[in-house]
Design a protein around this motif. Structure first.
Motif, mmCIF file in Angstrom:
data_model
loop_
_atom_site.group_PDB
_atom_site.id
_atom_site.type_symbol
_atom_site.label_atom_id
_atom_site.label_comp_id
_atom_site.label_asym_id
_atom_site.label_seq_id
_atom_site.Cartn_x
_atom_site.Cartn_y
_atom_site.Cartn_z
ATOM 1 N N VAL A 1 -3.912 2.360 -1.715
ATOM 2 C CA VAL A 1 -2.917 1.594 -0.977
ATOM 3 C C VAL A 1 -2.115 0.733 -1.953
ATOM 4 C CG1 VAL A 1 -2.587 -0.219 0.746
ATOM 5 C CG2 VAL A 1 -4.255 1.602 1.145
ATOM 6 N N GLY A 2 -0.799 0.767 -1.822
ATOM 7 C CA GLY A 2 0.079 0.000 -2.690
ATOM 8 C C GLY A 2 0.658 0.781 -3.849
ATOM 9 N N ASP A 3 0.124 1.966 -4.125
ATOM 10 C CA ASP A 3 0.674 2.792 -5.211
ATOM 11 C C ASP A 3 2.085 3.270 -4.865
ATOM 12 O OD1 ASP A 3 -1.586 2.599 -6.749
ATOM 13 O OD2 ASP A 3 -2.353 4.601 -6.277
ATOM 14 N N GLU A 4 2.963 3.203 -5.848
ATOM 15 C CA GLU A 4 4.296 3.792 -5.702
ATOM 16 C C GLU A 4 4.204 5.259 -6.083
ATOM 17 O OE1 GLU A 4 7.030 1.482 -8.030
ATOM 18 O OE2 GLU A 4 6.996 -0.197 -6.610
ATOM 19 N N VAL A 5 4.673 6.141 -5.203
ATOM 20 C CA VAL A 5 4.430 7.566 -5.361
ATOM 21 C C VAL A 5 5.693 8.378 -5.097
ATOM 22 C CG1 VAL A 5 1.984 7.382 -4.743
ATOM 23 C CG2 VAL A 5 3.684 7.790 -2.942
ATOM 24 N N LEU A 6 5.622 9.644 -5.492
ATOM 25 C CA LEU A 6 6.618 10.638 -5.113
ATOM 26 C C LEU A 6 5.877 11.914 -4.751
ATOM 27 C CD1 LEU A 6 7.034 12.953 -7.602
ATOM 28 C CD2 LEU A 6 7.934 10.932 -8.734
ATOM 29 N N GLY A 7 6.512 12.758 -3.964
ATOM 30 C CA GLY A 7 5.846 13.996 -3.593
ATOM 31 C C GLY A 7 6.550 14.732 -2.490
ATOM 32 N N GLY A 8 5.805 15.628 -1.870
ATOM 33 C CA GLY A 8 6.365 16.441 -0.805
ATOM 34 C C GLY A 8 5.363 16.646 0.313
ATOM 35 N N ALA A 9 5.871 16.649 1.534
ATOM 36 C CA ALA A 9 5.037 17.011 2.665
ATOM 37 C C ALA A 9 4.834 18.519 2.664
ATOM 38 C CB ALA A 9 5.712 16.567 3.965
#
Length: 318
Positions: free
Chosen positions: A91-99
């Motif tokens: 929780v709190g991590d800045e992330v990128l990705g795809g559903a």
């Protein structure tokens, strides 16, 4: 699964397959993440042509007939909650990705995604730029390095070198020590030259002039005939198409240099894409940024008219 948040969130979704007219911005309740899932508060999401292809029903054998369905896949944001078994993210991590293709739902205030399709965002990378890279970056990396088996010193030709995947493929090859040429519109030649490409030709080029020059030909535009691509190869060279049509899959099953890529959400590959973006060796231009409340109009214009040109449409939320 029960709702995690009390206040209703907004999401672009649709209640039947169809054209742009089926899109609605509606309230929805994000579910709690299950095993191996993360819930992300979306800060930015990026549009890809596959978004409206899937919404039209082109992949309903995979996506099914359960509605409403959310729209959008590529996103960047902040982890709101994690499910059982999640170990890389907190929780709190800045992330990128795809559903996932089946789940979708990135054009929203919150999106649920499998942990394997989400990685930490480099600290200095803006959310908007981070959202632009997952699909194009993964596709480019897997086309050039995995299917293409690129080695330092190789010569690469990218058909459609200034499209989303094409630009990412060119940058990936350059960053791994290759020389890169490509095709684009005549008016875009200066952009390709600035990227470091040579030679640069128009889309209707004569492949005879480039006979035997390349170790790898990557067709991102889907317009390069296989015979033409073969003429451009050095002995032992490879052709990679990013368009897994039945015809292309059949061609790739035959002996010879032709390969077709079906992009897969490999965590290690997405981490490498994120690192490249953090280093600045992978950059996807942004043509327009709109808030979620204005996104349906912008998505309709992009689908119907191809505008804006020259970069990604980014949808901001949160």
């Amino acid at each position: 699964m029960t709702s995690l948040v009390e206040a209703p969130m907004k999401r672009i979704q649709y209640h039947q397959y169809g054209g742009p007219e089926v899109m609605r911005l509606e309230d929805f309740e994000p579910a709690r993440p299950g095993s191996g899932e993360v819930l992300v508060r979306v800060r930015a999401a990026a549009a890809n042509p596959m978004d409206w292809g899937i919404r039209s029903g082109a992949m309903k054998m995979v996506t099914g007939r359960k509605f409403p369905r959310g729209l959008g896949y590529d996103f960047a944001g902040v982890v709101e909650a994690v499910g059982e078994g999640v170990t890389r993210l907190a929780v709190g991590d800045e992330v990128l990705g795809g559903a996932s293709i089946k789940a979708s739902g990135a054009f929203a205030d919150m999106v649920l995604a499998a942990e394997r399709g989400v990685v930490k965002k480099p600290a200095g990378l803006p959310f908007e730029e981070a959202a632009a890279i997952p699909t194009v970056g993964l596709t480019a990396l897997q086309a050039v390095l995995k299917k293409g088996k690129l080695q330092p010193g190789h010569s690469v030709f990218v058909n459609g070198c200034l499209g989303g995947v094409g630009r990412a493929a060119a940058q990936t090859a350059l960053a791994h020590g290759a020389s890169v040429g490509g095709s684009c519109r005549a008016t875009a030649t200066p952009d390709a030259r600035e990227l470091g490409l040579d030679p640069i030709v128009e889309f209707d080029f004569d492949p005879t002039a480039l006979s035997g020059r390349f170790d790898l030909v990557v067709d991102t535009a889907g317009t390069l005939p296989a015979d033409a691509a073969k003429r451009m190869l050095k002995p032992g060279g490879r052709i990679v198409s990013i368009h897994p049509t039945p015809v292309n899959i059949a061609k790739s099953a035959l002996p010879g240099p032709y390969n077709v890529l079906i992009t897969r959400p490999v965590t290690a590959d997405l981490e490498e894409v994120a690192r490249a973006a953090g280093r600045g060796t992978l950059r996807v231009p942004i043509a327009r940024t709109v808030p979620l409340t204005e996104a349906i109009k912008a998505l309709t214009e992009l689908e119907r008219d191809g505008t804006p040109k020259g970069g990604k449409l980014i949808i901001t939320a949160g």
